[in-house]
Design an enzyme around this catalytic site. Structure first.
Site, PDB file in Angstrom:
ATOM      1  N   GLY A 145      10.781   5.043 -23.134  1.00 43.94           N
ATOM      2  CA  GLY A 145      12.093   5.670 -23.292  1.00 43.94           C
ATOM      3  C   GLY A 145      12.103   7.139 -22.943  1.00 43.94           C
ATOM      4  O   GLY A 145      11.380   7.567 -22.044  1.00 43.94           O
ATOM      5  N   SER A 171      11.264  11.944 -19.860  1.00 46.96           N
ATOM      6  CA  SER A 171      11.224  10.482 -19.755  1.00 46.96           C
ATOM      7  C   SER A 171       9.790  10.003 -19.822  1.00 46.96           C
ATOM      8  O   SER A 171       8.870  10.682 -19.361  1.00 46.96           O
ATOM      9  CB  SER A 171      11.913  10.018 -18.476  1.00 46.96           C
ATOM     10  OG  SER A 171      11.183  10.437 -17.338  1.00 46.96           O
ATOM     11  N   MET A 172       9.620   8.822 -20.423  1.00 49.69           N
ATOM     12  CA  MET A 172       8.278   8.295 -20.677  1.00 49.69           C
ATOM     13  C   MET A 172       8.188   6.820 -20.298  1.00 49.69           C
ATOM     14  O   MET A 172       7.660   6.008 -21.060  1.00 49.69           O
ATOM     15  CB  MET A 172       7.937   8.504 -22.155  1.00 49.69           C
ATOM     16  CG  MET A 172       8.017   9.976 -22.580  1.00 49.69           C
ATOM     17  SD  MET A 172       7.995  10.244 -24.374  1.00 49.69           S
ATOM     18  CE  MET A 172       9.535   9.471 -24.849  1.00 49.69           C
ATOM     19  N   GLY A 173       8.739   6.465 -19.147  1.00 50.38           N
ATOM     20  CA  GLY A 173       8.677   5.080 -18.682  1.00 50.38           C
ATOM     21  C   GLY A 173       9.275   4.121 -19.696  1.00 50.38           C
ATOM     22  O   GLY A 173      10.321   4.400 -20.275  1.00 50.38           O
ATOM     23  N   GLY A 191      13.861   7.075 -12.670  1.00 49.55           N
ATOM     24  CA  GLY A 191      14.113   8.474 -13.011  1.00 49.55           C
ATOM     25  C   GLY A 191      15.385   8.999 -12.344  1.00 49.55           C
ATOM     26  O   GLY A 191      16.156   9.745 -12.954  1.00 49.55           O
ATOM     27  N   ASP A 192      15.610   8.590 -11.094  1.00 48.86           N
ATOM     28  CA  ASP A 192      16.802   9.051 -10.373  1.00 48.86           C
ATOM     29  C   ASP A 192      18.067   8.500 -11.040  1.00 48.86           C
ATOM     30  O   ASP A 192      19.066   9.210 -11.182  1.00 48.86           O
ATOM     31  CB  ASP A 192      16.760   8.602  -8.911  1.00 48.86           C
ATOM     32  CG  ASP A 192      15.500   9.081  -8.209  1.00 48.86           C
ATOM     33  OD1 ASP A 192      14.902  10.065  -8.683  1.00 48.86           O
ATOM     34  OD2 ASP A 192      15.111   8.463  -7.207  1.00 48.86           O
TER      35      ASP A 192
HETATM   36  N1  ATP Z   1       9.315  -0.613 -17.635  1.00 45.61           N
HETATM   37  C1  ATP Z   1      10.446  -0.079 -18.147  1.00 45.61           C
HETATM   38  N2  ATP Z   1      11.183  -0.780 -19.057  1.00 45.61           N
HETATM   39  C2  ATP Z   1      12.329  -0.268 -19.579  1.00 45.61           C
HETATM   40  N3  ATP Z   1      12.828   0.930 -19.227  1.00 45.61           N
HETATM   41  C3  ATP Z   1      12.147   1.679 -18.333  1.00 45.61           C
HETATM   42  C4  ATP Z   1      10.924   1.220 -17.747  1.00 45.61           C
HETATM   43  N4  ATP Z   1      10.498   2.167 -16.877  1.00 45.61           N
HETATM   44  C5  ATP Z   1      11.407   3.176 -16.932  1.00 45.61           C
HETATM   45  N5  ATP Z   1      12.395   2.888 -17.809  1.00 45.61           N
HETATM   46  C6  ATP Z   1      13.570   3.723 -18.140  1.00 45.61           C
HETATM   47  O1  ATP Z   1      13.747   4.674 -17.109  1.00 45.61           O
HETATM   48  C7  ATP Z   1      13.605   6.011 -17.622  1.00 45.61           C
HETATM   49  C8  ATP Z   1      12.954   6.890 -16.589  1.00 45.61           C
HETATM   50  O2  ATP Z   1      11.678   6.348 -16.233  1.00 45.61           O
HETATM   51  P1  ATP Z   1      10.394   7.212 -15.897  1.00 45.61           P
HETATM   52  O3  ATP Z   1       9.970   7.992 -17.076  1.00 45.61           O
HETATM   53  O4  ATP Z   1       9.404   6.271 -15.309  1.00 45.61           O
HETATM   54  O5  ATP Z   1      10.984   8.227 -14.798  1.00 45.61           O
HETATM   55  P2  ATP Z   1      10.251   8.963 -13.578  1.00 45.61           P
HETATM   56  O6  ATP Z   1       8.786   8.971 -13.805  1.00 45.61           O
HETATM   57  O7  ATP Z   1      10.941  10.242 -13.390  1.00 45.61           O
HETATM   58  O8  ATP Z   1      10.605   7.976 -12.381  1.00 45.61           O
HETATM   59  P3  ATP Z   1      10.828   8.256 -10.824  1.00 45.61           P
HETATM   60  O9  ATP Z   1       9.591   7.733 -10.182  1.00 45.61           O
HETATM   61  O10 ATP Z   1      12.037   7.443 -10.484  1.00 45.61           O
HETATM   62  O11 ATP Z   1      11.019   9.726 -10.625  1.00 45.61           O
HETATM   63  C9  ATP Z   1      12.829   5.847 -18.926  1.00 45.61           C
HETATM   64  O12 ATP Z   1      13.110   6.897 -19.841  1.00 45.61           O
HETATM   65  C10 ATP Z   1      13.341   4.494 -19.440  1.00 45.61           C
HETATM   66  O13 ATP Z   1      14.596   4.643 -20.095  1.00 45.61           O
HETATM   67 MG    MG Z   2      11.038  11.423 -11.643  1.00 38.96          MG
END
Ligand code: ATP
Ligand code: MG
Length: 317
Positions: free
Chosen positions: A229, A224-226, A255-256
């Site tokens: 996507g 995942s990349m925020g 992420g959860d």
């Molecule tokens: N600002 C945003 N706008 C749209 N979608 C988002 C955004 N931030 C996160 N997402 C969605 O959420 C998914 C997971 O986010 P992210 O990569 O930040 O996970 P993470 O770093 O594991 O988060 P966590 O802190 O919950 O463990 C992304 O792949 C995307 O689909």
């Molecule tokens: Mg995470």
């Protein structure tokens, strides 16, 4: 209570997020609290809540401090989650977030959590192996005093039972667990870079890393990349899922929610494309609302339609 759970989530180091509102907060003086709210949390707990909201039968285990378990118990009762947490001596850690609406700043105060004793770890192993749930989600950090190889060892035991293990963690516990090859992992890009020990500046480098992990026996790697996507990679195909633009109200737990969506889709036997769409819809739903849990089915279906899923062809790798 509910029937045999399809999924059991494991949270070894849960936390209570306590949000305290104080106008003009200042250190070294007396501060008056206007509002206080407690949210029982931790990655596996969040995943369980989202899965329960999505209509799955879920059990949740891990360790809870005996002295302050009530907010978790209330949450599990409200969501119909089977409470299989092991109560241990002490208090579950609390993270205090002081929100100052006037100066528009937040201050965090984090307490350490309790350390499970060796017999607690034995109880955890016994509880997990006795659970009939075919899907097991291991999520979050490890509590103090626990060997970084704990996830690796649990995965080995669970896989020998024919269970599907999903792992969402970082650092040493993640690196150690690769040897046991869980079925699914979902590192974010930073966690993957730390794991590989090198920067991954473009999509080709990310997919190459995923392929290394697949070669070690993992079935599905999701990176995942925020807001950019996520990439969903198996040994046979790779897809990219780009979320619609939304107003982010809370990025906590994106992420959860994504992990919950991946598990829901895979437990239902969805294709990789449908998995990417559902998981991204769950994640976007989480960030567009404050608080845990999932929105209504119509909202989710609408979000799903607005996720752009495309195959990553070898030319683009
Ligand atoms: N600002 C945003 N706008 C749209 N979608 C988002 C955004 N931030 C996160 N997402 C969605 O959420 C998914 C997971 O986010 P992210 O990569 O930040 O996970 P993470 O770093 O594991 O988060 P966590 O802190 O919950 O463990 C992304 O792949 C995307 O689909
Ligand atoms: Mg995470």
């Amino acid at each position: 209570m509910s029937a045999t759970p399809e999924i059991i989530t494991v949270t070894l180091n849960p936390a209570i997020d306590r949000t305290v509102t104080i106008a003009n907060f200042a250190a070294g003086t007396v501060n008056r609290v206007e509002q206080v709210q407690d949210h029982p949390g931790g990655k596996g707990v969040n995943v369980a809540v989202t899965l329960a909201d999505a209509g799955h039968t879920v059990a949740a285990t891990g360790f809870l401090g005996r002295e302050n378990a009530t907010s978790f118990e209330d949450l599990f009762a409200r969501k119909g989650i089977a409470d299989q947490f092991i109560r241990i001596a002490g208090r579950t850690r609390v993270g205090i977030k002081i929100i100052d609406p006037v100066q528009q700043q937040t201050t965090d105060i984090n307490f350490p959590g309790p350390a499970p004793a060796p017999p607690d770890l034995d109880t955890l192993r016994a509880r997990l192996t006795a659970s009939p749930a075919p899907w097991v989600v291991l999520a979050g950090s490890l509590p103090t005093g626990v060997a970084p190889t704990l996830y690796r060892d649990l995965i080995g035991t669970l896989k020998a039972q024919g269970r599907n293990v999903v792992l969402d963690t970082s650092g040493e516990p993640l690196a150690a667990a690769l040897a046991a090859a869980p079925r699914i992992i979902k590192p974010n890009i930073h966690e993957l870079e730390a794991l590989m020990g090198r920067p991954l500046p473009h999509r080709g480098a990310v997919i190459a890393s995923a392929q290394e992990l697949l070669a070690a026996g993992i079935g599905l790697v999701v990176i995942s990349m925020g807001s950019a996507g996520a990439l969903f990679v198996t040994s046979r195909e790779a897809v990219r899922a780009v979320p619609p633009q939304v107003v982010a109200r809370s990025t906590v737990g994106a992420g959860d929610a994504m992990v919950a969506g991946i598990v829901a889709a895979q437990a239902r036997g969805y294709s990789l494309e449908a998995t990417a769409r559902l998981a991204t819809a769950f994640a976007v739903d989480a960030i567009s609302r404050v608080g845990a849990g999932l929105g209504d089915p119509a909202t989710l279906a609408d979000l799903g339609r607005h996720v752009a899923v495309s195959a990553v062809t070898s030319a683009l790798r």
